[in-house]
Design an enzyme around this catalytic site. Sequence first.
Site, PDB file in Angstrom:
ATOM      1  N   GLU A   9       0.756  -1.218  -0.018  1.00  0.00           N
ATOM      2  CA  GLU A   9      -0.022  -0.083  -0.224  1.00  0.00           C
ATOM      3  C   GLU A   9       0.721   1.230  -0.039  1.00  0.00           C
ATOM      4  O   GLU A   9       0.604   2.017  -0.780  1.00  0.00           O
ATOM      5  CB  GLU A   9      -0.942   0.118   1.153  1.00  0.00           C
ATOM      6  CG  GLU A   9      -2.077  -1.004   0.998  1.00  0.00           C
ATOM      7  CD  GLU A   9      -3.095  -0.870   2.414  1.00  0.00           C
ATOM      8  OE1 GLU A   9      -3.338   0.421   3.118  1.00  0.00           O
ATOM      9  OE2 GLU A   9      -3.295  -1.714   2.759  1.00  0.00           O
ATOM     10  N   ASP A  82      -2.085  -4.136   3.638  1.00  0.00           N
ATOM     11  CA  ASP A  82      -2.080  -4.527   5.117  1.00  0.00           C
ATOM     12  C   ASP A  82      -2.691  -5.507   5.418  1.00  0.00           C
ATOM     13  O   ASP A  82      -3.844  -6.061   4.640  1.00  0.00           O
ATOM     14  CB  ASP A  82      -2.587  -3.234   5.802  1.00  0.00           C
ATOM     15  CG  ASP A  82      -1.553  -2.074   5.776  1.00  0.00           C
ATOM     16  OD1 ASP A  82      -0.674  -2.297   5.350  1.00  0.00           O
ATOM     17  OD2 ASP A  82      -2.083  -0.905   6.074  1.00  0.00           O
ATOM     18  N   ASP A  84      -5.259  -6.724   7.236  1.00  0.00           N
ATOM     19  CA  ASP A  84      -6.745  -6.510   8.006  1.00  0.00           C
ATOM     20  C   ASP A  84      -7.681  -6.337   6.955  1.00  0.00           C
ATOM     21  O   ASP A  84      -7.489  -6.243   5.736  1.00  0.00           O
ATOM     22  CB  ASP A  84      -6.755  -5.021   8.741  1.00  0.00           C
ATOM     23  CG  ASP A  84      -6.388  -3.733   7.891  1.00  0.00           C
ATOM     24  OD1 ASP A  84      -6.395  -3.900   6.924  1.00  0.00           O
ATOM     25  OD2 ASP A  84      -5.893  -2.781   8.610  1.00  0.00           O
ATOM     26  N   GLU A  86      -9.545  -3.870   5.516  1.00  0.00           N
ATOM     27  CA  GLU A  86      -9.276  -2.959   4.672  1.00  0.00           C
ATOM     28  C   GLU A  86      -8.152  -3.118   3.680  1.00  0.00           C
ATOM     29  O   GLU A  86      -8.254  -3.058   2.462  1.00  0.00           O
ATOM     30  CB  GLU A  86      -8.631  -1.705   5.220  1.00  0.00           C
ATOM     31  CG  GLU A  86      -8.674  -0.469   4.496  1.00  0.00           C
ATOM     32  CD  GLU A  86      -9.946   0.538   4.680  1.00  0.00           C
ATOM     33  OE1 GLU A  86      -9.825   1.440   3.592  1.00  0.00           O
ATOM     34  OE2 GLU A  86     -10.683   0.144   5.299  1.00  0.00           O
ATOM     35  N   TYR A 300       2.320  -4.433  13.172  1.00  0.00           N
ATOM     36  CA  TYR A 300       1.216  -3.805  12.684  1.00  0.00           C
ATOM     37  C   TYR A 300       0.494  -2.860  13.959  1.00  0.00           C
ATOM     38  O   TYR A 300      -0.023  -3.587  15.109  1.00  0.00           O
ATOM     39  CB  TYR A 300       0.219  -4.889  12.162  1.00  0.00           C
ATOM     40  CG  TYR A 300      -0.740  -4.184  11.051  1.00  0.00           C
ATOM     41  CD1 TYR A 300      -0.334  -3.175  10.187  1.00  0.00           C
ATOM     42  CD2 TYR A 300      -1.982  -4.339  11.312  1.00  0.00           C
ATOM     43  CE1 TYR A 300      -1.080  -2.606   9.275  1.00  0.00           C
ATOM     44  CE2 TYR A 300      -3.039  -3.905  10.404  1.00  0.00           C
ATOM     45  CZ  TYR A 300      -2.639  -2.753   9.642  1.00  0.00           C
ATOM     46  OH  TYR A 300      -3.458  -2.184   8.709  1.00  0.00           O
ATOM     47  N   ARG A 302      -2.806  -1.661  13.838  1.00  0.00           N
ATOM     48  CA  ARG A 302      -3.928  -1.555  14.077  1.00  0.00           C
ATOM     49  C   ARG A 302      -4.501  -2.875  14.338  1.00  0.00           C
ATOM     50  O   ARG A 302      -4.688  -3.821  13.812  1.00  0.00           O
ATOM     51  CB  ARG A 302      -4.785  -1.220  12.733  1.00  0.00           C
ATOM     52  CG  ARG A 302      -4.523   0.229  12.441  1.00  0.00           C
ATOM     53  CD  ARG A 302      -5.160   0.687  11.217  1.00  0.00           C
ATOM     54  NE  ARG A 302      -4.675   2.001  10.639  1.00  0.00           N
ATOM     55  CZ  ARG A 302      -3.704   2.196   9.826  1.00  0.00           C
ATOM     56  NH1 ARG A 302      -3.015   1.177   9.424  1.00  0.00           N
ATOM     57  NH2 ARG A 302      -3.281   3.546   9.486  1.00  0.00           N
ATOM     58  N   HIS A 345      -4.218 -11.226  14.412  1.00  0.00           N
ATOM     59  CA  HIS A 345      -3.453 -10.116  14.870  1.00  0.00           C
ATOM     60  C   HIS A 345      -2.766 -10.294  15.947  1.00  0.00           C
ATOM     61  O   HIS A 345      -3.309 -11.145  17.040  1.00  0.00           O
ATOM     62  CB  HIS A 345      -4.044  -8.770  14.844  1.00  0.00           C
ATOM     63  CG  HIS A 345      -4.358  -8.171  13.609  1.00  0.00           C
ATOM     64  ND1 HIS A 345      -5.078  -6.966  13.246  1.00  0.00           N
ATOM     65  CD2 HIS A 345      -4.123  -8.848  12.303  1.00  0.00           C
ATOM     66  CE1 HIS A 345      -5.150  -6.693  12.023  1.00  0.00           C
ATOM     67  NE2 HIS A 345      -4.511  -7.879  11.486  1.00  0.00           N
TER      68      HIS A 345
END
Length: 579
Positions: A9, A82, A84, A86, A300, A302, A345
Amino acid sequence: MAKYLVIVESPAKVKTIKKFLGSNYEVMASQGHIRDLPKSQLGVDVDNDYEPKYITIRGKGDILAALRKEAKKADKVYLATDPDREGEAISWHLAKALKLEDKDIYRITFNEITKNAVKASIKNARKIDMNLVDAQQSRRVLDRMVGYRISPLLWAKIKRGLSAGRVQSVALRIICDREDEINSFIPDEYWTIDADVNIKGEKNTVKAKFYGDENGKIDVKNGEQAEKIIEEVKKSDFSVESVKHGEKIKKVPLAFTTSTLQQEAAKQLNFATQKTMRLAQQLYEGVDIAGRGTIGIITYLRTDSTRIADEAVAAAAQYIGEQYGEEYVGTVHDTKEKKKIQDAHEAIRPTDISLSPAIIKDSLSRDQFRLYQLIWKRFTASQMSPAIYETASVKIAAGKYRFSVSASKIKFDGFLSVYKDDDEKSENKALIHGISEESQVSLADVKGEQHFTQPPAHFTEATLVRMLEEKGIGRPSTYAPTITTILARHYITKEKKNLYVTELGQVVNNIMMKSFPIIVDAEFTANMESLLDMVGEGMVEWKSIVRNFYPDLHEAVEAANRELESVKIEDQLSDEFCE
């Protein structure tokens, strides 16, 4: 020789990852989303089963063309957005925009940008997880529906440039509710009584707090009651009724999640949530470390998980044993998880515990260093032994009344050798050594003090994040943007850390409460988050949520258009004179 394309990204990651993979890998950045719903219209076909209409984001044409060109040349395309929902959605949009066939799609994720993690992810490439994509699509479509149907209504009834949002409107309501609580608060009077007592053998007097009488606790409500007790105490003989010695264990803190990192960075470093996230993003994407090159130094950022990977636990145990001693190595790790944790995560931690803040200080900016130090210390503490205190609790009799003294002293500092929070700094009171039930005590002085109960405190960014998390509203990636949006819209203002509602915020909240009570209902929003999680787990079909949601929203907007009266809010004029 085979050629591979890796798409990430952020351009900041390109250099870091290229270095790990070697010459037959080309690494390029999509710079976030490539496709999205159009800005100029709802972008969701409500007559055609709520099909989203995606278009290439304006200004992304050149990036997309360059990616297509490289993708054509590559034998394999790895989508490394990423880890997640998103990121999963961005990978899916990339696959569509680059016209990749299903067989050519290799989705890779890594929780940290280190050589081992990136190489391992290439070995474990998988297909795109459509459940995660759909969870993000449903969130995007719901947010779009709320924003694009209610915002024009606010423009018409109040003024242009306002917005409503599925999460931001609930956050605004929470702040307005707190403001109402503060305004309607009626303080109650209460008194505390403290006695300074001499204990034979102790150099200084000891402060004892009034507890009650022989029958139990007494709340002192007013000055007359306090005065009466003080007069009786002055005439009474003092003696030690009981002494209890014990031990208290202070549990180790858990490693940071997004929310706890934002809260601690606000408390200890005075960082706004947005600043914390920006700096954490830099530490995750890669920093140039002298002698090591560019590497990601935290995992990471988030996440709502406190889980730690086994190899990180082992590395921490070895490091702590060598640096602090074996007795400091923790044995119990709290891995109980809340229900709504996203996929695999981990907590936020340093990628390499041996990179202590002191070692890399010169490679970081001042603020990067302060945030990294906070993350490093908290993680290291989470892998250490608990602290142990010796405690003494003394009950002193003064006639029929009772006073108490409690004191504590650190017996073993454990994790406190690395990480102290604010509560800790005030807790170290010296233990009263020689006191026993035979000790002679006498009164030196006794005083009463008047107090009033305090209203609830105004929210700060940190306490608002905690409240949103407790109520299950939003997710780690949404806390900072939500607060940024309501500040930018001037619904709230920030003074000395505290958040206050503006007149505009109050008006918008009143309209939302009157016309869209469901949208600003915290419980409804939390249930919606749970449903979106269930989409991510493949248990609920995403369009079924939208089908249930939109007709009610449409009806409420139509009714509000008919029934709501316009409210005039004057723009605040500045003192500056414009030429």
